[in-house]
Structures are given as C-alpha cells and as structure tokens.
Enzyme design. Structure first.
Site, PDB file in Angstrom:
ATOM      1  CG  ASP A   1       7.190 -21.248  -3.921  1.00 25.65           C
ATOM      2  OD1 ASP A   1       6.715 -21.949  -3.002  1.00 25.65           O
ATOM      3  OD2 ASP A   1       7.946 -20.287  -3.716  1.00 25.65           O
TER       4      ASP A   1
ATOM      5  CG  HIS B   1       3.424 -17.572  -1.385  1.00 23.54           C
ATOM      6  ND1 HIS B   1       3.896 -16.348  -0.958  1.00 23.54           N
ATOM      7  CD2 HIS B   1       4.486 -18.421  -1.343  1.00 23.54           C
ATOM      8  CE1 HIS B   1       5.191 -16.447  -0.697  1.00 23.54           C
ATOM      9  NE2 HIS B   1       5.563 -17.692  -0.909  1.00 23.54           N
TER      10      HIS B   1
ATOM     11  CB  ILE C   1       2.720 -12.370   1.346  1.00 25.57           C
ATOM     12  CG1 ILE C   1       3.647 -13.579   1.581  1.00 25.57           C
ATOM     13  CG2 ILE C   1       2.283 -11.756   2.680  1.00 25.57           C
ATOM     14  CD1 ILE C   1       4.945 -13.246   2.306  1.00 25.57           C
TER      15      ILE C   1
ATOM     16  N   GLY D   1       7.952 -13.836  -3.310  1.00 27.45           N
ATOM     17  CA  GLY D   1       9.005 -12.875  -3.597  1.00 27.45           C
ATOM     18  C   GLY D   1       9.520 -13.016  -5.013  1.00 27.45           C
TER      19      GLY D   1
END
Length: 292
Positions: A193, A198, A213, A216
């Site tokens: 990913d 991120h 961040i 998830g």
C-alpha cells in the site's frame, strides 16, 4: 455526478492471480509489530510470527493484503461509475473470513465486485466483496471492505445499515497496548500500500491531516495480533475471521490501547489512542474476532 450507483453497484472488478511466500508473511508480521517486545527474538511463541520454518504461522489478516502485496504504485481508484480522487478516500471498514488456516506460501486467484454504494449525505461509502480461491476452485478466504469518499454523497441514495457491536458491561479479559514506531507506516507500506497519505507530509496536509497517518489496515493487523496473543494463546489457527470499523486515525509515534472480551464463539474488542494529547480517541470500533 462523480459516483453513479447505477453503474457501480454490481460491477465486476475482475479476477487476478497472485502468489505469496514465507518472506511476504514475515514482512507483514513485522509491519504490524510482531517481534517488537524485549525477548521476542528468543521466545518460541513470538517466533511463530517472525521465523521462517515449520513453526511459522499466518495471521488471517494477511489475506486482506496478499493479492496486492507486491504492488509498488499507489492503489488505483479506477472503479466503474466512481470518478473519485485518492485524497478524498479513507478506509471505512474491513472484514475477512478464512475457510482454513492460511498456508505460509501459495498461489490463488481473487474475484472482486462492488457490492453496494451508500449515500451518507456529505460522503459516499463504496463496498467491495472479494473471494480468493485456490487453483482447484476451493475458497480460501472472503473479504468485505468499504471506502469512505468525502464530499461525494447527497444524490438521495440509500444510507445503508448500521450495526454496532455492544461491548460487555464488565472489565475486559485483556487490556494491552502497542506503541506505534515512528517508521511503522514506512515499513507497512512495503506490504503493498504505497498511498502517499501514509508517507508524504505534503500529500497528507493536502488531504487535511497535519502529518502522514498510519494505514488503517496496519492498525487492523496490530489489533488482531494483540487479541490473538492475549486471548487465543498466540494461535492464529483459532481465528476464523476478523471485522472492524475504522473509527479514527493513528499517527506514527502514538500508542494503540486494545481491550478485549471473550464471548462464546467470538472475541469483541475496541481500540483507542492510549496516552498523549489524543488519549481515548477512537481507532477501531465494532471489532469482532470470530473463532474457528
């Protein structure tokens, strides 16, 4: 309009073939924090996540990322009927059901479709379902996921259902935490990913966040691993499935606190930020581990 439910719902997203090996499993486990406690490098229980060989096991959440594990480009959003931008999107929820313990190496094909599109007013929710199958047609695992697309609701469509998981009114059977490392998202992005949200500070700011961040799905894997270690004896084969809703963000360097309760055929849990300025902020909600 940017999302056309008449085109999107039911759209076949195709079938792709993929493979994985023990190195992929090891990298995934390291990406979700396995082996990070003092002494884990010599603990036989901890080494079930981090040492290749006959003792290596696979956390079922690996199945969520296995089909795209070797991707090096940001995730595409060329979904039929959905003209959306990556900066508008956050992961809404994720579930996986495994039909047998996952092997440490193998190959499979995965078929995916858009199962639904919900109109939340200021946002849209796009649901996908996928089934991974072995070459002989045997189903290996099934996933269901949603993405939350900010700014794309309001066309008067179905709002969709909402089923919250009620947590027991008693002390949890486990209460643990994991300190997310500053480089956690940079490591986890090697699991397929490469969303710049991120890793790239400028992209994160343009998307409305003060800094990159954590993925998830990294939080998702961390929480499942912690629950498996604390309540299932560290035995990944006892996990038949895991579902959760992404309720908030995690910034690298923060700590995720996990509370879990044993029930008859499942474990229910919650995850929040533990300590710091955002203490108590939600991370995952409606967490359910279905037992195999």
């Amino acid at each position: 309009m940017p999302i056309d439910p008449a085109v999107a719902i039911g759209a076949d997203l195709g079938t792709r073939t993929f493979s994985w090996d023990a190195s992929d499993v090891l990298l995934y486990h390291l990406g979700i924090g396995a082996g990070s406690h003092p002494g884990d490098q010599v603990d036989p229980g901890a080494l079930r996540w981090t040492l290749d060989g006959p003792g290596l096991q696979v956390l079922p959440s690996f199945g969520v990322v296995a089909p795209t594990f070797h991707e090096t480009d940001p995730p595409p959003l060329d979904l039929p009927g959905c003209d959306i931008d990556l900066a508008q999107v956050v992961h809404g929820s994720q579930s996986i059901t495994v039909h047998a313990p996952l092997p440490t190496a193998g190959s499979a094909s995965v078929s995916t479709r858009i199962s639904d599109v919900w109109d939340k007013g200021k946002a849209a929710v796009v649901w996908q379902e996928a089934t991974a199958s072995a070459a002989d047609g045997e189903a290996l695992w099934t996933t269901r996921s949603s993405i939350f697309v900010r700014g794309e609701g309001g066309w008067g469509g179905e709002r969709g259902s909402s089923q919250s998981v009620e947590l027991p009114d008693r002390a949890p059977d486990t209460e643990t935490s994991y300190a997310v490392t500053p480089q956690q998202a940079l490591l986890y992005r090697l699991c397929g990913d490469r969303n710049p949200l991120h890793a790239d500070p400028d992209f994160a700011k343009a998307a409305g966040f003060p800094a990159p961040i954590l993925h998830g799905l990294c939080s998702y894997g961390i929480v499942l691993r912690e629950l498996t270690e604390q309540l299932l004896g560290g035995d990944a084969t006892r996990v038949g499935g895991f579902s959760a809703r992404f309720a908030g963000v995690v910034f690298p360097g923060e700590t995720i606190g996990v509370r879990g309760w044993r029930e008859d055929a499942r474990v229910v849990a919650s995850a929040t930020i533990a300590g710091g300025e955002r203490d108590g902020s939600p991370v995952l909600a409606d967490c359910v581990v279905d037992l195999a």
